[in-house]
Design a protein around this motif. Structure first.
Motif, PDB file in Angstrom:
ATOM      1  N   VAL A  78       0.843  -1.204   0.000  1.00  0.00           N
ATOM      2  CA  VAL A  78       0.000   0.000   0.000  1.00  0.00           C
ATOM      3  C   VAL A  78       0.876   1.252   0.000  1.00  0.00           C
ATOM      4  CG1 VAL A  78      -1.627   1.351   1.407  1.00  0.00           C
ATOM      5  CG2 VAL A  78      -1.985  -1.109   1.089  1.00  0.00           C
ATOM      6  N   ILE A  79       0.482   2.238  -0.818  1.00  0.00           N
ATOM      7  CA  ILE A  79       1.153   3.543  -0.867  1.00  0.00           C
ATOM      8  C   ILE A  79       0.314   4.522  -0.041  1.00  0.00           C
ATOM      9  CG2 ILE A  79       1.787   5.449  -2.415  1.00  0.00           C
ATOM     10  CD1 ILE A  79       1.957   3.204  -4.645  1.00  0.00           C
ATOM     11  N   GLY A  80       0.982   5.378   0.716  1.00  0.00           N
ATOM     12  CA  GLY A  80       0.247   6.355   1.527  1.00  0.00           C
ATOM     13  C   GLY A  80       0.372   7.750   0.950  1.00  0.00           C
ATOM     14  N   MET A  81      -0.639   8.570   1.153  1.00  0.00           N
ATOM     15  CA  MET A  81      -0.560   9.976   0.727  1.00  0.00           C
ATOM     16  C   MET A  81      -1.093  10.821   1.881  1.00  0.00           C
ATOM     17  SD  MET A  81      -1.101  11.278  -3.027  1.00  0.00           S
ATOM     18  CE  MET A  81      -0.730  12.970  -3.519  1.00  0.00           C
ATOM     19  N   ALA A  82      -0.286  11.758   2.356  1.00  0.00           N
ATOM     20  CA  ALA A  82      -0.675  12.545   3.535  1.00  0.00           C
ATOM     21  C   ALA A  82      -0.251  14.000   3.374  1.00  0.00           C
ATOM     22  CB  ALA A  82      -0.033  11.962   4.796  1.00  0.00           C
ATOM     23  N   ALA A  83      -1.165  14.907   3.710  1.00  0.00           N
ATOM     24  CA  ALA A  83      -0.853  16.341   3.712  1.00  0.00           C
ATOM     25  C   ALA A  83       0.249  16.609   4.735  1.00  0.00           C
ATOM     26  CB  ALA A  83      -2.096  17.145   4.056  1.00  0.00           C
ATOM     27  N   ILE A  84       1.177  17.491   4.391  1.00  0.00           N
ATOM     28  CA  ILE A  84       2.267  17.790   5.330  1.00  0.00           C
ATOM     29  C   ILE A  84       2.355  19.282   5.653  1.00  0.00           C
ATOM     30  CG2 ILE A  84       4.157  18.059   3.639  1.00  0.00           C
ATOM     31  CD1 ILE A  84       4.437  15.979   6.851  1.00  0.00           C
ATOM     32  N   GLU A  85       1.914  20.160   4.732  1.00  0.00           N
ATOM     33  CA  GLU A  85       1.881  21.589   5.066  1.00  0.00           C
ATOM     34  C   GLU A  85       0.923  22.317   4.145  1.00  0.00           C
ATOM     35  OE1 GLU A  85       5.382  24.013   4.181  1.00  0.00           O
ATOM     36  OE2 GLU A  85       6.082  22.500   2.794  1.00  0.00           O
ATOM     37  N   SER A  90       2.681  23.893   8.951  1.00  0.00           N
ATOM     38  CA  SER A  90       2.975  22.460   8.917  1.00  0.00           C
ATOM     39  C   SER A  90       1.978  21.675   9.753  1.00  0.00           C
ATOM     40  CB  SER A  90       4.372  22.203   9.468  1.00  0.00           C
ATOM     41  OG  SER A  90       5.328  22.656   8.551  1.00  0.00           O
ATOM     42  N   LEU A  91       1.701  20.450   9.322  1.00  0.00           N
ATOM     43  CA  LEU A  91       0.861  19.543  10.097  1.00  0.00           C
ATOM     44  C   LEU A  91       1.792  18.732  10.999  1.00  0.00           C
ATOM     45  CD1 LEU A  91      -1.166  18.938   6.939  1.00  0.00           C
ATOM     46  CD2 LEU A  91      -2.276  19.554   9.062  1.00  0.00           C
ATOM     47  N   LEU A  92       2.016  19.256  12.194  1.00  0.00           N
ATOM     48  CA  LEU A  92       3.056  18.723  13.080  1.00  0.00           C
ATOM     49  C   LEU A  92       2.840  17.245  13.374  1.00  0.00           C
ATOM     50  CD1 LEU A  92       3.529  21.581  15.683  1.00  0.00           C
ATOM     51  CD2 LEU A  92       4.542  21.278  13.440  1.00  0.00           C
ATOM     52  N   HIS A  93       1.577  16.892  13.588  1.00  0.00           N
ATOM     53  CA  HIS A  93       1.281  15.512  13.950  1.00  0.00           C
ATOM     54  C   HIS A  93       1.652  14.557  12.810  1.00  0.00           C
ATOM     55  CE1 HIS A  93      -0.537  12.341  16.200  1.00  0.00           C
ATOM     56  NE2 HIS A  93      -1.422  12.081  15.264  1.00  0.00           N
ATOM     57  N   ASN A  94       1.471  15.007  11.562  1.00  0.00           N
ATOM     58  CA  ASN A  94       1.810  14.142  10.428  1.00  0.00           C
ATOM     59  C   ASN A  94       3.319  13.963  10.273  1.00  0.00           C
ATOM     60  OD1 ASN A  94      -0.867  13.994  10.093  1.00  0.00           O
ATOM     61  ND2 ASN A  94      -0.945  14.880   8.037  1.00  0.00           N
ATOM     62  N   TYR A  95       4.080  14.990  10.656  1.00  0.00           N
ATOM     63  CA  TYR A  95       5.536  14.845  10.668  1.00  0.00           C
ATOM     64  C   TYR A  95       5.937  13.731  11.640  1.00  0.00           C
ATOM     65  CZ  TYR A  95       7.579  18.653   7.882  1.00  0.00           C
ATOM     66  OH  TYR A  95       8.014  19.451   6.868  1.00  0.00           O
ATOM     67  N   GLU A  96       5.295  13.756  12.804  1.00  0.00           N
ATOM     68  CA  GLU A  96       5.597  12.777  13.842  1.00  0.00           C
ATOM     69  C   GLU A  96       5.238  11.354  13.377  1.00  0.00           C
ATOM     70  OE1 GLU A  96       3.852  14.400  17.438  1.00  0.00           O
ATOM     71  OE2 GLU A  96       4.074  12.399  18.330  1.00  0.00           O
ATOM     72  N   LEU A  97       4.053  11.233  12.754  1.00  0.00           N
ATOM     73  CA  LEU A  97       3.618   9.917  12.269  1.00  0.00           C
ATOM     74  C   LEU A  97       4.571   9.404  11.192  1.00  0.00           C
ATOM     75  CD1 LEU A  97      -0.241  10.461  11.937  1.00  0.00           C
ATOM     76  CD2 LEU A  97       0.926   8.976  13.578  1.00  0.00           C
ATOM     77  N   LEU A  98       4.958  10.298  10.285  1.00  0.00           N
ATOM     78  CA  LEU A  98       5.868   9.926   9.207  1.00  0.00           C
ATOM     79  C   LEU A  98       7.193   9.425   9.775  1.00  0.00           C
ATOM     80  CD1 LEU A  98       6.871   9.884   6.264  1.00  0.00           C
ATOM     81  CD2 LEU A  98       7.300  12.340   6.444  1.00  0.00           C
ATOM     82  N   ARG A  99       7.720  10.173  10.731  1.00  0.00           N
ATOM     83  CA  ARG A  99       9.014   9.822  11.327  1.00  0.00           C
ATOM     84  C   ARG A  99       8.963   8.465  12.021  1.00  0.00           C
ATOM     85  NH1 ARG A  99      12.143  11.410  16.131  1.00  0.00           N
ATOM     86  NH2 ARG A  99      10.181  12.093  17.035  1.00  0.00           N
ATOM     87  N   ASP A 100       7.842   8.195  12.693  1.00  0.00           N
ATOM     88  CA  ASP A 100       7.720   6.944  13.444  1.00  0.00           C
ATOM     89  C   ASP A 100       7.324   5.756  12.570  1.00  0.00           C
ATOM     90  OD1 ASP A 100       8.317   8.423  15.642  1.00  0.00           O
ATOM     91  OD2 ASP A 100       6.259   8.564  16.389  1.00  0.00           O
ATOM     92  N   SER A 101       6.876   6.015  11.326  1.00  0.00           N
ATOM     93  CA  SER A 101       6.240   4.954  10.532  1.00  0.00           C
ATOM     94  C   SER A 101       7.231   3.978   9.895  1.00  0.00           C
ATOM     95  CB  SER A 101       5.406   5.578   9.410  1.00  0.00           C
ATOM     96  OG  SER A 101       6.260   6.150   8.429  1.00  0.00           O
ATOM     97  N   GLY A 102       8.481   4.401   9.703  1.00  0.00           N
ATOM     98  CA  GLY A 102       9.426   3.549   8.971  1.00  0.00           C
ATOM     99  C   GLY A 102       9.193   3.555   7.470  1.00  0.00           C
ATOM    100  N   THR A 103       8.266   4.365   6.977  1.00  0.00           N
ATOM    101  CA  THR A 103       8.058   4.456   5.527  1.00  0.00           C
ATOM    102  C   THR A 103       8.977   5.533   4.949  1.00  0.00           C
ATOM    103  OG1 THR A 103       6.293   6.113   5.639  1.00  0.00           O
ATOM    104  CG2 THR A 103       5.629   3.805   5.822  1.00  0.00           C
ATOM    105  N   THR A 104       9.067   5.546   3.635  1.00  0.00           N
ATOM    106  CA  THR A 104       9.956   6.478   2.933  1.00  0.00           C
ATOM    107  C   THR A 104       9.146   7.391   2.026  1.00  0.00           C
ATOM    108  OG1 THR A 104      11.746   4.884   2.945  1.00  0.00           O
ATOM    109  CG2 THR A 104      11.839   6.564   1.244  1.00  0.00           C
ATOM    110  N   VAL A 105       9.505   8.666   2.017  1.00  0.00           N
ATOM    111  CA  VAL A 105       8.842   9.598   1.103  1.00  0.00           C
ATOM    112  C   VAL A 105       9.368   9.347  -0.310  1.00  0.00           C
ATOM    113  CG1 VAL A 105       8.398  12.022   0.569  1.00  0.00           C
ATOM    114  CG2 VAL A 105       8.749  11.305   2.951  1.00  0.00           C
ATOM    115  N   VAL A 106       8.450   9.151  -1.269  1.00  0.00           N
ATOM    116  CA  VAL A 106       8.872   8.904  -2.658  1.00  0.00           C
ATOM    117  C   VAL A 106       8.389  10.000  -3.603  1.00  0.00           C
ATOM    118  CG1 VAL A 106       9.049   6.400  -2.411  1.00  0.00           C
ATOM    119  CG2 VAL A 106       6.858   7.410  -3.073  1.00  0.00           C
TER     120      VAL A 106
END
Lengths: 276, 276
Positions: A48-55, A61-77
C-alpha cells in the motif's frame, strides 16, 4: 492497479491530490478516518502507498503528520501541491435562513475563519474530513447542517452549494507527501532522478550548532527550502529540526549528509524524491 | 492596577498565566473572545498590556498569533511558561452515560486527542475557550454536554469533574508572550536587563542565505533558541523566519542584528525581554 491509503472520503482533497499525482493510472483508494490509520494500512500491507498532507500555505505544517511519518518507517517517494478551494453546502431543501451549524475538518474551518466570522450564528463543529462532513449530512439527511468541502464533493453527495470560493486567502495550497515501504521506493521513483530530500535531526542546545549544520550544507551547495523546529515531547524547549533540501548531484548530497551526521543527533532521512 | 487583555474567560489558562507572571500585583482582566480582540484592546488603549500564548510543547507554534503580533505594532516585554493540565467536566446531574458532546478550545481538543479516541461516541465541538466552554455549560445549564478545561475552571463554574489529568502528554507546557505599546515597554522591563529577543525576517530563496544569517549570529556569540519558517501568505513556498535568540551583552546583540539586516528582508524586532 495501485492501492493508495488516504485520510478522508471519496471527494476529499487527498482523493483529488492522489488522482492528480498518479494521473492516468488505475487507483484503488483505501479511505481512512485518521492519518494514524493511513500509516497502519501501510504497516499491515507493505504494497500500500500512503498519501498525507504535510503543510499548507495558510495553516503551516501539520506537526502531527511529521511525527507519524518519522515513526512509521516508511519512505517519502514524492510530493504534490494542490490548490485548495472551499464551498459551503447543505441539503437541497435548506438555505441560509435554515442552517444552524457547520461541519468540517479543523484545517478547513481555520481556512474559512474570516468568512465564518460573518456568520456568527453558525455553530462550528469539527469533523474528521471535509468530504466526510458532506457525506454525513447527505446520507444522514441532517436538516439545518452545512459542510465546508471542495465543490466536487458537494456535487458528488448531491448537496446544494450556498457559496463557492469561501476560503479566506486565494493563495491556499497544500503540499502532500507520497510514502511507501522502503523496499518498494525505487519502483516508485528511481533514486537517481531524485533532487529533493526531507531530513529530521535534533541538536544539542549549544551556541551555533544549527549554524554549523547549515554552513556545511551550504558549502556542499545543498539548498535549504524549508526549516521547522519542533518541541521534543517530554523534553521541554528542546527542538527537533525538520529540513527540506534540494540538490543537483545525488552523490554530493549524500556526502553533505555524511558530513553533518557527527554534528547532529538521531538524524533520519525521511525520503529522497523528485521536487515538483 | 495593571489592565491585562487575555484570550478567554476568568479561569482560563491565560488568566492563570497572567496571575503567575504578575504575581502579587493587582490585575484587572479584559477577557476577549479572540486573539484579534486582545490586540484590538491594546490599539484602543495603549495602557493595556496583552498576554497571548505563542507555542505549546505538543501543538507547536500558534502561527496565527505570530502573525497578529507582527502586525500589531506592540512589543514583547516578557515571557511565561505554564504547565497545562486538563479535566473533563459536566453538570453535577450528568455523568459518563448521559454526556453526548464535548466542548473546548481546538488546542485543548488536540491535546486530549488520544483520551477522546477512547470515547468515540462524544461529538467534538470547537469553542473559543476552555474555561468559556465550562462557563457556557454551567450558565446555559446544558445537559449532556461536557467541557475540557483546567480543574480550577470546573470548580469556579460549579461543574463536576469526571476525570482530571486527561492530557495525553504530561510534559505539556505553553509559552506566553507579554506585549505592550512600545512607549510603555521600558517601564515593564528595563531594556538593559533583557537577555532574549524575538525577531522576524524573510529571506530570498538563494542557496545558503539562512546559513549566512545564522553564521553571523554565531560569530557574535548570539544563541538561537528557536527557529520557525512560515509560508508567506500570497507567496507560495517562500518563507518568513521567526527566530528567538538569547544574549548576555545587549550591545553585542544589537551589533549582530545590524550585521544581518543587509542579508535579510523586512527584519523586525518583535521584542527584547528577560528569558525565564
Amino acid at each position: 492497479m495501485k492501492r493508495i491509503a488516504i485520510q478522508g472520503e471519496i471527494g476529499s482533497f487527498h482523493d483529488i491530490a492522489a488522482h492528480q499525482y498518479f494521473e492516468g493510472e488505475q487507483l484503488q483508494l483505501i479511505c481512512c478516518n485518521t492519518f494514524e490509520q493511513v500509516y497502519e494500512s501501510m504497516r499491515q500491507d507493505p504494497t500500500v502507498i500512503g498519501m498525507a498532507a504535510i503543510e499548507n500555505t495558510i495553516a503551516g505544517s501539520l506537526l502531527h503528520n511529521y511525527e507519524l511519518l518519522r515513526d512509521s518507517g516508511t519512505t517519502v517517494v514524492g510530493e504534490h501541491k494542490l490548490h485548495i478551494t472551499h464551498c459551503i453546502c447543505c441539503l437541497p431543501e435548506d438555505d441560509w435562513d435554515t442552517i444552524s451549524e457547520v461541519h468540517s475538518h479543523p484545517v478547513a474551518l481555520m481556512q474559512t475563519r474570516h468568512y465564518l466570522e460573518h456568520h456568527p450564528n453558525l455553530r462550528i463543529v469539527e469533523g474528521d474530513d471535509t468530504a466526510g462532513s458532506a457525506k454525513m449530512i447527505a446520507e444522514g439527511h441532517h436538516k439545518g447542517w452545512a459542510a465546508i468541502c471542495h465543490a466536487e464533493a458537494a456535487k458528488l453527495y448531491g448537496l446544494k452549494v450556498l457559496e463557492n470560493g469561501i476560503e479566506d486567502n486565494k493563495h491556499n495550497y497544500t503540499r502532500f507527501l507520497v510514502c511507501s515501504a522502503p523496499q518498494k521506493a525505487d519502483m516508485l521513483r528511481p533514486l537517481v532522478e531524485s533532487n529533493k530530500a526531507s531530513i529530521v535531526f535534533s541538536l544539542p542546545h549549544e551556541e551555533g550548532s544549527l549554524s554549523a549544520v547549515l554552513a556545511i550544507l551550504s558549502f556542499y551547495k545543498i539548498n535549504l527550502t524549508k526549516i521547522q523546529s519542533l518541541p521534543i515531547i517530554g523534553k521541554e524547549w528542546e527542538y527537533l529540526f525538520y529540513v527540506d533540501v534540494t540538490y543537483n548531484d545525488l552523490t554530493r548530497y549524500r556526502q553533505a549528509v555524511d558530513a553533518i551526521i557527527p554534528l547532529t543527533r538521531d538524524l533520519k532521512i525521511l525520503g529522497e524524491y523528485r521536487a515538483i
